[in-house]
Design a protein around this motif. Structure first.
Motif, mmCIF file in Angstrom:
data_model
loop_
_atom_site.group_PDB
_atom_site.id
_atom_site.type_symbol
_atom_site.label_atom_id
_atom_site.label_comp_id
_atom_site.label_asym_id
_atom_site.label_seq_id
_atom_site.Cartn_x
_atom_site.Cartn_y
_atom_site.Cartn_z
ATOM 1 N N ARG A 20 -6.157 69.291 53.431
ATOM 2 C CA ARG A 20 -5.146 68.243 53.473
ATOM 3 C C ARG A 20 -4.648 67.939 52.069
ATOM 4 N N GLN A 21 -3.368 67.713 51.960
ATOM 5 C CA GLN A 21 -2.777 67.328 50.692
ATOM 6 C C GLN A 21 -3.115 65.864 50.395
ATOM 7 N N LEU A 56 -1.731 62.651 49.442
ATOM 8 C CA LEU A 56 -0.370 62.141 49.526
ATOM 9 C C LEU A 56 -0.133 61.058 48.478
ATOM 10 N N THR A 62 3.762 64.320 58.648
ATOM 11 C CA THR A 62 2.825 64.924 57.697
ATOM 12 C C THR A 62 3.254 66.334 57.324
ATOM 13 N N GLU A 87 3.891 67.488 53.497
ATOM 14 C CA GLU A 87 3.124 68.571 52.877
ATOM 15 C C GLU A 87 4.025 69.726 52.467
ATOM 16 N N ASN A 95 4.251 70.882 48.524
ATOM 17 C CA ASN A 95 4.003 72.275 48.137
ATOM 18 C C ASN A 95 5.176 72.875 47.377
#
Length: 562
Positions: free
Chosen positions: A352-353, A355, A538, A542, A546
């Motif tokens: 998971r990034q 955030l 989400t 993401e 990226n």
């Protein structure tokens, strides 16, 4: 016989609502349009019906149009009075003589009940010797009607009720006009009111070439197949037993967009089988279906019902080697993790990034949380913000790809009043236009895109487009976006949108804030108290992180009031 091409058929100019017979003139225009562009797909009998319709006296044409537009096929004579039709009875007489209506239709007891008021039903029953009190409920009246000797079959109204104060008529031409409606709209969920009763003159539409090679229905068989699928869909919606629905489902079709409809219908039947507890049939139908949704449902059913979890895990791992849309991969990976836990296999957790988070404590003023956040973030004078949600980037995409959207392709356009191609949200939209899409994306590398987007905005402003919400795409916002947002960022966003327009056009950040000093921008997703990110949001965040796109989540709490 109808002419195959007329000026009105090619222009299809809608009538003004100021004309009392505007609905008739619009229907006449559709008749001429369809017979001009689909003449070879109508048989001699259908063409003859349409020809005779246009030859009727104006009052008869108008009354028939009124009935065609309304719901149902049986009407009371006293409900067919219209101010612009001077003699409804004369019109009914002509329609009966010409075979457009049946003036003595055979009706069932249920149809009689449907078309009578409560007091009329009481009068009818009393005429047969019934002693029901005047206070009887309408449901009790139906039971009494069903007890009548005549109720065993269908009869004309004068047999049910010789002294009836009205008559009934039924349309005899709806099959032809339903086929006409399908050929015009390309579907049967839109009714005549969406064109015939609408003032279309205030809205501008892009001009699209309507040539025979671009028609959605290449043959009469295509139309028959659509109608067969519609019949099957109707049976499914009426909760008919699946055993009677399955024989109605057509086998694989050669027409791509009709096959897509067939696959969606098959998926819905599988869902019905699953809800009904027929798991083997649901598995069989899901397995043979090409839709991503069917793959997810298949493994959810197997997750709950399979005795061989290891085999299901193996199949999911194999399927994850295939390119699915991102949402489908997320669902499959979740099922895989749950199944892995059941058999003691290590659960691979998704990366998971982290955030970027902006925490705000704001005074609640009654305005929407997005606008309160925008006001708080742009209190410095050099910051300028817009509430853009799903409109900014879809709008920029629409402006850059305008020629791609309105290119005539088979199955894309049915009539001149479309704001975009009919296949815009189908899975093969991009594949059918791959070369044109790549050419437009290349302008982001060359820098030409700025000129193309601005030129399109200037030339097409106000023309209906499914991807462009003109009230949001102001010239100020457009100029700021083109000057500030790097081409590489736009390319990432456009590519993600085009990968799955149906789903990816949702979930984009709520706000766009521009810093005029730094010539930079930031996208903000706003979450109020108790709100959380959904999967599609989400995914967007993401994807943007990226690609180095500046984005943050604003988590808002309301300050306690004194």
């Amino acid at each position: 016989m109808l002419e195959q091409a007329t000026p009105s058929a090619n222009s299809l100019a809608p009538a003004s609502l100021d004309d009392p017979l505007y609905y008739l003139k619009n229907l006449q225009a559709v008749v001429r349009w369809v017979t001009a562009h689909h003449h070879d797909l109508l048989n001699a009998e259908e063409l003859e019906v349409l020809h005779r319709f246009l030859q009727l006296a104006m009052p008869a044409q108008a009354l028939l149009a009124r009935m065609i537009i309304r719901k149902g096929e049986i009407f009371r004579s006293d409900k067919l009075e219209y101010q612009e039709i001077l003699s409804s009875q004369s019109a009914l007489d002509e329609l009966g003589q010409q075979g457009f209506i049946d003036t003595k239709p055979q009706i069932s007891i249920e149809q009689l009940y449907q078309h009578c008021r409560r007091d009329e039903l009481l009068n009818l029953l009393h005429a047969t010797g019934s002693t029901l009190p005047k206070s009887a409920k309408k449901s009790e009246l139906l039971s009494a009607l069903k007890a009548l000797e005549l109720a065993a079959g269908a009869n004309s109204l004068d047999r049910w009720w010789p002294a009836a104060p009205f008559s009934l008529v039924s349309l005899q031409c709806m099959a032809v006009f339903d086929r006409l409606r399908l050929m015009f709209f390309g579907n049967l969920h839109q009714d005549w009111s969406e064109f015939v009763l609408t003032e279309l003159g205030h809205q501008s539409y892009e001009t699209v070439a309507f040539e025979p090679q671009f028609r959605a229905f290449a043959s009469r068989e295509d139309i028959d197949n659509y109608l067969a699928l519609h019949h099957c869909q109707t049976a499914l919606q009426e909760a008919t037993e699946i055993s009677t629905i399955l024989p109605l489902l057509l086998s694989q079709l050669s027409n791509p967009w009709l096959e897509y409809r067939r696959q969606r219908l098959e998926f819905q039947i599988a869902q019905q089988a699953e809800r009904a507890g027929d798991i083997p049939l649901a598995i069989e139908l899901y397995t043979g279906n090409v839709l991503d949704e069917a793959k997810v449902r298949l493994y959810r059913v197997l997750e709950k019902n399979s005795d061989d979890i290891a085999a299901v895990i193996h199949d999911i791992e194999q399927d994850l080697q295939i390119t699915f849309r991102l949402e489908t991969r997320i669902h499959l990976q979740r099922i895989l993790r749950r199944l892995s836990g059941k058999v003691g296999k290590p659960r691979s957790q998704p990366k998971r990034q982290t955030l970027p988070l902006i925490e705000l404590s704001l005074c609640e003023t009654g305005q929407r949380v997005e606008f309160a956040t925008l006001e708080a973030l742009t209190k410095e004078g050099y910051l300028q913000g817009f509430y853009t949600e799903n409109w900014l980037f879809t709008g920029l995409l629409g402006l850059l790809f305008w020629p791609v959207l309105f290119e005539p392709l088979p199955g894309a356009f049915f009539h001149p009043f479309q704001a975009g191609p009919a296949d815009l949200y189908r899975p093969d939209f991009g594949a059918r236009r791959q070369r044109q899409i790549e050419a437009r994306l290349a302008t982001l590398d060359s820098g030409e895109y700025r000129v193309l987007i601005k030129k399109c905005w200037q030339e097409k402003f106000g023309i209906a487009c499914s991807l462009v919400h003109w009230p949001v795409i102001s010239e100020t916002l457009l100029d700021l976006a083109l000057a500030t947002i790097p081409a590489a960022h736009l390319k990432t966003i456009f590519t993600h949108l085009l990968a799955d327009l149906r789903n990816h056009r949702r979930g984009m950040p709520d706000l766009c804030v521009f810093d005029r000093r730094q010539q930079s921008y930031k996208l903000i997703e706003v979450k109020g108290p108790g709100d959380r990110l959904q999967d599609h949001q989400t995914l967007w965040i993401e994807t943007m992180i990226n690609a180095g796109i500046p984005i943050a989540v604003a988590q808002v709490q309301w300050q306690a009031t004194q």
